[in-house]
Design an enzyme around this catalytic site. Sequence first.
Site, PDB file in Angstrom:
ATOM      1  N   GLU A 174     -34.881  -0.470 -39.107  1.00  0.00           N
ATOM      2  CA  GLU A 174     -33.770   0.081 -39.868  1.00  0.00           C
ATOM      3  C   GLU A 174     -32.462  -0.170 -39.123  1.00  0.00           C
ATOM      4  O   GLU A 174     -31.620   0.799 -38.867  1.00  0.00           O
ATOM      5  CB  GLU A 174     -33.813   1.536 -40.511  1.00  0.00           C
ATOM      6  CG  GLU A 174     -34.896   1.467 -41.441  1.00  0.00           C
ATOM      7  CD  GLU A 174     -34.647   2.690 -42.509  1.00  0.00           C
ATOM      8  OE1 GLU A 174     -33.889   3.337 -42.659  1.00  0.00           O
ATOM      9  OE2 GLU A 174     -36.053   2.761 -43.152  1.00  0.00           O
TER      10      GLU A 174
HETATM   11  C1  LIG Z   1     -42.870  -1.761 -36.724  1.00  0.00           C
HETATM   12  C2  LIG Z   1     -41.765  -2.315 -37.686  1.00  0.00           C
HETATM   13  C3  LIG Z   1     -41.682  -2.118 -38.955  1.00  0.00           C
HETATM   14  C4  LIG Z   1     -40.700  -2.862 -39.557  1.00  0.00           C
HETATM   15  N1  LIG Z   1     -40.724  -2.711 -41.130  1.00  0.00           N
HETATM   16  C5  LIG Z   1     -39.995  -3.796 -42.004  1.00  0.00           C
HETATM   17  C6  LIG Z   1     -40.043  -3.412 -43.418  1.00  0.00           C
HETATM   18  O1  LIG Z   1     -40.686  -2.753 -43.791  1.00  0.00           O
HETATM   19  N2  LIG Z   1     -39.284  -4.413 -44.016  1.00  0.00           N
HETATM   20  C7  LIG Z   1     -38.629  -5.501 -43.301  1.00  0.00           C
HETATM   21  O2  LIG Z   1     -37.901  -6.169 -44.044  1.00  0.00           O
HETATM   22  N3  LIG Z   1     -38.300  -5.162 -42.108  1.00  0.00           N
HETATM   23  C8  LIG Z   1     -39.015  -4.358 -41.154  1.00  0.00           C
HETATM   24  N4  LIG Z   1     -38.884  -4.332 -39.889  1.00  0.00           N
HETATM   25  C9  LIG Z   1     -38.005  -5.196 -39.135  1.00  0.00           C
HETATM   26  C10 LIG Z   1     -36.841  -4.511 -38.643  1.00  0.00           C
HETATM   27  O3  LIG Z   1     -36.034  -3.700 -39.475  1.00  0.00           O
HETATM   28  C11 LIG Z   1     -36.448  -5.414 -37.412  1.00  0.00           C
HETATM   29  O4  LIG Z   1     -37.237  -5.653 -36.583  1.00  0.00           O
HETATM   30  C12 LIG Z   1     -35.044  -5.170 -37.108  1.00  0.00           C
HETATM   31  O5  LIG Z   1     -34.201  -5.199 -37.897  1.00  0.00           O
HETATM   32  C13 LIG Z   1     -34.604  -5.912 -35.848  1.00  0.00           C
HETATM   33  O6  LIG Z   1     -34.955  -7.149 -35.783  1.00  0.00           O
HETATM   34  P1  LIG Z   1     -35.608  -7.907 -34.810  1.00  0.00           P
HETATM   35  O7  LIG Z   1     -36.746  -7.449 -34.317  1.00  0.00           O
HETATM   36  O8  LIG Z   1     -35.877  -9.479 -35.243  1.00  0.00           O
HETATM   37  O9  LIG Z   1     -34.560  -8.001 -33.618  1.00  0.00           O
HETATM   38  P2  LIG Z   1     -33.358  -9.010 -33.189  1.00  0.00           P
HETATM   39  O10 LIG Z   1     -32.697  -9.249 -34.369  1.00  0.00           O
HETATM   40  O11 LIG Z   1     -34.024 -10.254 -32.643  1.00  0.00           O
HETATM   41  O12 LIG Z   1     -32.663  -8.313 -32.280  1.00  0.00           O
HETATM   42  C14 LIG Z   1     -32.789  -8.209 -30.772  1.00  0.00           C
HETATM   43  C15 LIG Z   1     -31.689  -7.576 -30.073  1.00  0.00           C
HETATM   44  O13 LIG Z   1     -30.572  -7.780 -30.333  1.00  0.00           O
HETATM   45  C16 LIG Z   1     -29.643  -6.951 -30.702  1.00  0.00           C
HETATM   46  N5  LIG Z   1     -28.715  -7.353 -31.497  1.00  0.00           N
HETATM   47  C17 LIG Z   1     -29.005  -8.437 -32.657  1.00  0.00           C
HETATM   48  N6  LIG Z   1     -27.540  -8.278 -33.039  1.00  0.00           N
HETATM   49  C18 LIG Z   1     -26.783  -7.646 -32.412  1.00  0.00           C
HETATM   50  C19 LIG Z   1     -25.367  -7.711 -32.573  1.00  0.00           C
HETATM   51  N7  LIG Z   1     -24.657  -8.341 -33.344  1.00  0.00           N
HETATM   52  N8  LIG Z   1     -24.633  -6.695 -31.579  1.00  0.00           N
HETATM   53  C20 LIG Z   1     -25.592  -6.116 -30.759  1.00  0.00           C
HETATM   54  N9  LIG Z   1     -26.831  -6.315 -30.619  1.00  0.00           N
HETATM   55  C21 LIG Z   1     -27.455  -6.895 -31.332  1.00  0.00           C
HETATM   56  C22 LIG Z   1     -30.539  -5.499 -31.211  1.00  0.00           C
HETATM   57  O14 LIG Z   1     -30.174  -4.509 -31.266  1.00  0.00           O
HETATM   58  C23 LIG Z   1     -32.079  -6.164 -30.613  1.00  0.00           C
HETATM   59  O15 LIG Z   1     -31.898  -4.927 -29.333  1.00  0.00           O
HETATM   60  C24 LIG Z   1     -39.796  -3.687 -39.162  1.00  0.00           C
HETATM   61  C25 LIG Z   1     -39.797  -4.035 -37.654  1.00  0.00           C
HETATM   62  C26 LIG Z   1     -40.773  -3.188 -37.083  1.00  0.00           C
HETATM   63  C27 LIG Z   1     -41.064  -3.422 -35.495  1.00  0.00           C
END
Ligand SMILES: Cc1cc2nc3c(=O)[nH]c(=O)nc-3n(C[C@H](O)[C@H](O)[C@H](O)COP(=O)(O)OP(=O)(O)OC[C@H]3O[C@@H](n4cnc5c(N)ncnc54)[C@H](O)[C@@H]3O)c2cc1C
Length: 826
Positions: A501
């Site tokens: 989230e």
């Molecule tokens: C256990 C789990 C349950 C989940 N459940 C759902 C679900 O039910 N439905 C769904 O759709 N999604 C779900 N998600 C997805 C979750 O919301 C995303 O994982 C999350 O939004 C982050 O995306 P990412 O993991 O690809 O990280 P990335 O987007 O690859 O981010 C990597 C890092 O970069 C940082 N970052 C990225 N952009 C910026 C910026 N502009 N400025 C500063 N820092 C930045 C992030 O904070 C993070 O630290 C789930 C994820 C997990 C792990």
Amino acid sequence: MSVLLTLLAAIIASGACAYHRSSLRTWAVTTIVVTLVVGLLAGAPRTTVVLLVIELLIAVPLLMIHFRRKNISAPLLKMFAKVTPKLSDTEQTALEAGTVGFEGELFSGKPQWHELLKQPKPELSVEEKAFLDGPVEQLCGMVDDWQITHELADLPPDVWEFIKKNKFFGMIIPKQYGGLGFSALAHSAVLQKLATMSATVASTVAVPNSLGPAELLLHYGSDEQKNFYLPRLAVGEEIPCFALTGPYAGSDATSIPDFGIVCKQVVDGVETVGMKLTFDKRYITLAPVATVVGLAFRLYDPEHLLGDKEDLGITLALLPRSTPGLEIGRRHFPLNVPFQNGPVHGKEIFAPLSTLIGGPHMAGHGWRMLVECLSVGRAISLPSNATGGVRMAVAATGAYARMRKQFGLAVARFEGVEEALARIGGLTYATAALSRATAAAVDRGEKPAVPSAIAKYHATEWGRTIAGDSMDVHGGKAVQLGPKNYAGRAWQGVPIAITVEGANIMTRSLMIFGQGAIRCHPYVLKEMKALSIPDYSERLKSFDDALFGHIGFGISNAVRSFVLGVTGARIGESAGDAYTRRYYRKLNRYSAALALCADTFMGVLGGKLKFKEKLSARLGDVLSYLYIASAMLKRYEDTGRPEADRPLLAWAFHECMWRIQMALDGAIRNFPVRPIAWLLHVLVFPFGRREVPPSDRLGRRVAAIITAPGEARDRLLEWTYLTPTANNTVGRMNELLPDVIAAEPVERKFGKAQKAGQFTSHDYIGQLDEAVKAGVIDPTEAALLKRVREGVFEFISVDDFDPAELRSAVTRADEKKISDAAQRAA
Ligand SMILES: Cc1cc2nc3c(=O)[nH]c(=O)nc-3n(C[C@H](O)[C@H](O)[C@H](O)COP(=O)(O)OP(=O)(O)OC[C@H]3O[C@@H](n4cnc5c(N)ncnc54)[C@H](O)[C@@H]3O)c2cc1C
């Protein structure tokens, strides 16, 4: 001297008007009158005339509205239009979503505390309390977290059944659709209590009640969709999931490459307009067991079957699991907290238009729908789960540190451990207040975009700090996994809450201040909105009003920040009682400093500030700690200003103020335009940095609160499952805690005799008998020591396993294959 006096009088009069935010007219009249009277009385006619000319030169053009608009505001409007960054549709939607509550006051530089204190005290209804004491208590009693996390990697069937039957999935669904129709506070309380027993259960329950099909259907669903899905979702007949994230779109969710093409297909012999959907989603919670999948994708209409537009934008649909071609069922494995989570795929699968949430007219509105609903879910689910976790850490660590003895003392007595205990207690107080305030905002009908980001970030970050401290205090007891370990899984799962989230780094760096600055600032949004007014004279009028309001606001904040800094925030408006009055004044000071820095940073860096994330993160921290401190003060008032809570409040408050100071200092020190940074430093910290972290003495008082039963500890442990059932080690530890404390003076007597070599036996029980015989302790005291020693042994014990038990089923199968092959070869 007379010149100096006249000058000083004019400056003080201007400063007083700025401090109190008087109108331009009041400022002009006051300053002119004061200059005239003091100048003449002091006998400085020439200075008086010079000052009056300057004052009139400033006041007259500004008070002649038409002149001001034409000659000052019009050229500035032109410049402003050029430097203001063009907002993307996504950013525009994010900025416009949500409402502004008390956080707006904190950004004003002059918070109106009565607005906060007049808000009704958040309370649960009788029905909600009964649910917590009934089904929630029962569910907590059924949970065996080791069985869930190690043996089954899932909830057992009876727990799934109980959750569905008792409508845990329908907390936000109104009663008219068969749901529980609970308040946000009740929703939060249920999650907190479940999280004290199992992160897997709490996450499973949280998701259908957060952003997902139910929330989206409630707001945008057609009547037909609501009537069909909501009653089924409420009783778990349908299990929902919501699929937005994919391999190429994580934090940047608007970049989803998943798409749908509007087309016609013959379905059951009838030509039907629908969509061919291609998508690759991952990390989707509840997907492996979902019966209905909420899907976000970009919709294209190349044949113009829906209208003129070809690229309709992000769109949301609800696909039944039975949709041909929909692939779900495999699982991810999130850090040994095995709630159901997995990928969802589809290639050119057909779905009729009736699957669109809200119907075809909502095609392309998906991002707005998501963002509008996001703040409500985000305000509750993760902050509540984190709060449950930290409450349990208080119960467990407080009791354990009191009963675990080393070097002849309870480990809680060592100053190093005390420091960790103080952090656990103080930060739990802050987290609980934050979580409650944000749930209360939802119950007041707000869509708290900024507070929900603050709550998500800080509750989960403090969850991480506290989980680490709790592990450290427990030592090896928390490291060795098994049914007896109640802390390890919570610590392992912390990064999940940090990531979902809105991953925390992004939430802090981009969202809190980014949204806060524009949404909560009293003038910035008005100025930006003025730019888009089509009629020029209206545009100029709106811009002029906002601009001059903004200039007055900026001057006032500079004066307030300086005056409150010079006086150490000992003056000015406040609320509260004799104990908290000074706290409100400190918040006034830093509110003015935040407003001043925010304006200066935005004014000087303009659109570039968006990319200076390290600066905006620090200003976001200031806003966050102001919000959290206000939430704590409100909680203190709502609970009747309990004296017993004061050490907790004081510790958490000083921690927040110290963090505010460090964040402001960091932001100013790193501001690239140095002369402005120097000026800001003088206005914000006229006597340097004076805030200090909570003292060791205060920390000792907090540690004492969490290591012994008492009313303040009880309040910290609200909505914590402490019933001493077989599955609840922490409940049983807390049941034993009064005996542990009662045994301490007896242990001292006994220990003294032991040290003096009074006993011949090497065995503890034998020594107890000898102590009774020698009259060192009486038989009741001996019985108490025996009971406590046996009880404590249970809690300091850890599990051990047959090596085969720890191997995964797959490894075991492989080993069998290898040994069978070896036997065959032999
Ligand atoms: C256990 C789990 C349950 C989940 N459940 C759902 C679900 O039910 N439905 C769904 O759709 N999604 C779900 N998600 C997805 C979750 O919301 C995303 O994982 C999350 O939004 C982050 O995306 P990412 O993991 O690809 O990280 P990335 O987007 O690859 O981010 C990597 C890092 O970069 C940082 N970052 C990225 N952009 C910026 C910026 N502009 N400025 C500063 N820092 C930045 C992030 O904070 C993070 O630290 C789930 C994820 C997990 C792990």
